[in-house]
Design a protein around this motif. Structure first.
Motif, short mmCIF file in Angstrom:
data_model
loop_
_atom_site.label_atom_id
_atom_site.label_comp_id
_atom_site.label_asym_id
_atom_site.label_seq_id
_atom_site.Cartn_x
_atom_site.Cartn_y
_atom_site.Cartn_z
N LEU A 51 0.51 -9.37 -3.04
CA LEU A 51 -0.40 -10.43 -3.46
C LEU A 51 -0.79 -10.86 -1.95
O LEU A 51 -2.19 -11.27 -1.53
N LYS A 52 0.05 -11.29 -0.92
CA LYS A 52 -0.26 -11.96 0.16
C LYS A 52 -1.19 -10.83 1.04
O LYS A 52 -2.03 -11.29 1.65
N THR A 69 -9.67 -0.65 4.31
CA THR A 69 -10.25 0.11 2.94
C THR A 69 -8.99 1.19 2.71
O THR A 69 -8.73 1.10 1.37
N PRO A 70 -8.27 1.86 3.49
CA PRO A 70 -7.19 2.67 3.03
C PRO A 70 -6.11 1.85 2.37
O PRO A 70 -5.47 2.21 1.29
N TYR A 71 -5.81 0.71 2.87
CA TYR A 71 -4.65 -0.12 2.28
C TYR A 71 -5.11 -0.81 0.94
O TYR A 71 -4.17 -0.95 0.12
N PHE A 72 -6.59 -0.97 0.66
CA PHE A 72 -6.78 -1.32 -0.58
C PHE A 72 -6.34 -0.30 -1.47
O PHE A 72 -5.89 -0.75 -2.73
N ALA A 73 -6.74 0.70 -0.96
CA ALA A 73 -6.61 2.02 -2.29
C ALA A 73 -5.15 2.04 -2.35
O ALA A 73 -4.55 2.45 -3.63
N GLN A 74 -4.49 2.02 -1.40
CA GLN A 74 -2.89 2.16 -1.50
C GLN A 74 -2.37 1.06 -2.32
O GLN A 74 -1.54 1.29 -3.27
N LEU A 75 -2.75 -0.11 -2.30
CA LEU A 75 -2.52 -1.53 -3.24
C LEU A 75 -2.83 -1.10 -4.53
O LEU A 75 -1.91 -1.45 -5.34
N ALA A 76 -3.97 -0.74 -4.73
CA ALA A 76 -4.37 -0.38 -5.99
C ALA A 76 -3.66 0.81 -6.80
O ALA A 76 -3.31 0.58 -7.82
N SER A 77 -3.33 1.52 -6.10
CA SER A 77 -2.49 2.58 -6.57
C SER A 77 -1.10 2.28 -6.99
O SER A 77 -0.21 2.64 -8.10
N VAL A 78 -0.16 1.29 -6.15
CA VAL A 78 0.82 0.64 -6.54
C VAL A 78 0.95 -0.11 -7.58
O VAL A 78 1.81 -0.15 -8.44
N GLN A 79 -0.27 -1.00 -8.18
CA GLN A 79 -0.30 -1.87 -8.98
C GLN A 79 -0.68 -0.86 -10.25
O GLN A 79 -0.26 -1.50 -11.48
N VAL A 82 1.20 4.35 -9.87
CA VAL A 82 1.24 6.05 -9.46
C VAL A 82 2.40 6.19 -9.00
O VAL A 82 2.89 5.63 -7.88
N GLN A 83 2.95 7.61 -9.44
CA GLN A 83 4.30 7.94 -8.88
C GLN A 83 4.11 8.27 -7.28
O GLN A 83 3.14 9.04 -6.87
N GLY A 84 5.10 8.07 -6.74
CA GLY A 84 4.95 8.56 -5.18
C GLY A 84 4.07 7.58 -4.05
O GLY A 84 4.37 7.70 -2.98
N VAL A 85 3.56 6.45 -4.67
CA VAL A 85 3.10 5.65 -3.57
C VAL A 85 3.76 4.28 -3.30
O VAL A 85 4.39 3.89 -4.58
#
Length: 329
Positions: A51-52, A69-79, A82-85
């Protein structure tokens, strides 16, 4: 026993929200991180690192947003589970270190060069500010930019007001400081000249009334002649009065002609008539047909002399105007 601290309301949190960052300068990078740490500490609802980080990335623009932008996509996958992220940053210190590694080492010269480019390219403001005001804005980034003397000179000349630049564009300068000194001098001269424009307007209006009377057959205004003499001066005219031929005087300042009632057409016809009378006394009268042809020749000569007189007057007016323009500068 002290009571627990209450969480700040939404309005307070809005005021504490860090200023947006576009990834341009080191100073703004450090400011953003300082404000972000305070906001993370105050906002009790940010209970996880995800969240921070999400809040921090949402406050980025320009180059900084492209990095995020890549970190946005990675955070969305974690939420989304998605396995492996995995989470992009394990804690606040990891995010701060990554952020400073990308934006904490920006070249200050590059930032100054960008600032100079914006300053010199702003044409809408260029004509509204003075050369002195532009110099004050130019100095800071110029000192930090790393540009050489010739580059800074060219950039400075491209940003000063156009009416000042036109006066010094043919002059040679080796540094922007030399160009600044000359531009300031020229601007002061132009300001003084502009302050005298009301006097020149009064002079030209008086002169116009005087010439209007001459075209209508009335005497030329003596007040207009006096103001012209004061503005232009006597003694430098290379020609002669076209009314009486006196050397070194224009017609309106000639002591033989300036106080006499005068019209260009009457003066020209008097000159032609004088020449015709001399010719008539020295030559015998031939016939009535010869008289008729002589009268016709007189008329043609009169018109030609009238045109010549008008051309001389116009040339004098142009000379007066040039002299006034040179003196005003």
């Amino acid at each position: 026993m002290s009571s627990p601290a209450t969480a700040p309301d939404k309005e307070t949190l809005k005021l504490l929200l860090p200023l947006r960052y576009d990834g341009k300068t080191v100073i703004e990078c450090d400011r953003f991180l300082s404000q972000l740490r305070i906001y993370w500490l105050i906002n009790m609802s940010l209970t996880t690192i995800e969240l921070k980080v999400q809040v921090a990335l949402s406050l980025l623009d320009g180059d900084a947003r492209a990095w995020a932008t890549p970190y946005f996509a990675q955070l969305a996958s974690v939420q989304m589970g998605v396995q492996g992220v995995t989470t992009p940053f394990r804690d606040e210190a990891a995010f701060t270190a990554a952020f400073k590694a990308r934006f904490g080492n920006l070249d200050d010269e590059a930032a100054a060069q960008v600032e100079l480019a914006k300053l010199c390219a702003d044409k809408s403001v260029r004509e509204k500010r003075t050369a002195a005001e532009f110099s004050a804005l130019f100095k800071g980034p110029a000192d930090r930019s790393g540009y050489g003397d010739l580059e800074l000179r060219d950039k400075y000349l491209s940003g000063i007001p156009s009416h000042v630049y036109r006066k010094i564009e043919l002059e040679t300068f080796t540094t922007w400081r030399a160009a600044e000194k000359r531009a300031t001098e020229v601007e002061q001269i132009l300001d003084i000249s502009r302050a005298h424009w009301p006097e020149l307007n009064n002079f030209f209006s008086a002169r116009g009334r005087g010439h209007g009377g001459a075209r209508g057959g009335a005497p030329q205004s003596h007040g207009a002649s006096a103001s012209i003499n004061a503005a232009v001066g006597k003694g430098d005219f290379p020609g002669s009065c076209f009314g009486c031929g006196k050397q070194g005087y224009r017609h309106f300042e000639c002591p033989n002609c300036k106080d006499k009632p005068y019209t260009k057409r009457a003066d020209a016809r008097a000159t032609v008539a004088s020449g015709s009378t001399q010719a008539a006394t020295s030559a015998p009268i031939a016939s009535s047909s010869a008289s008729t042809s002589t009268a016709s020749a007189k008329s043609d000569s009169s018109e030609l002399a009238d045109l010549i007189a008008q051309m001389k007057s116009m040339r004098e007016e142009l000379e007066h105007y040039r002299a006034l323009k040179e003196e005003s500068f």
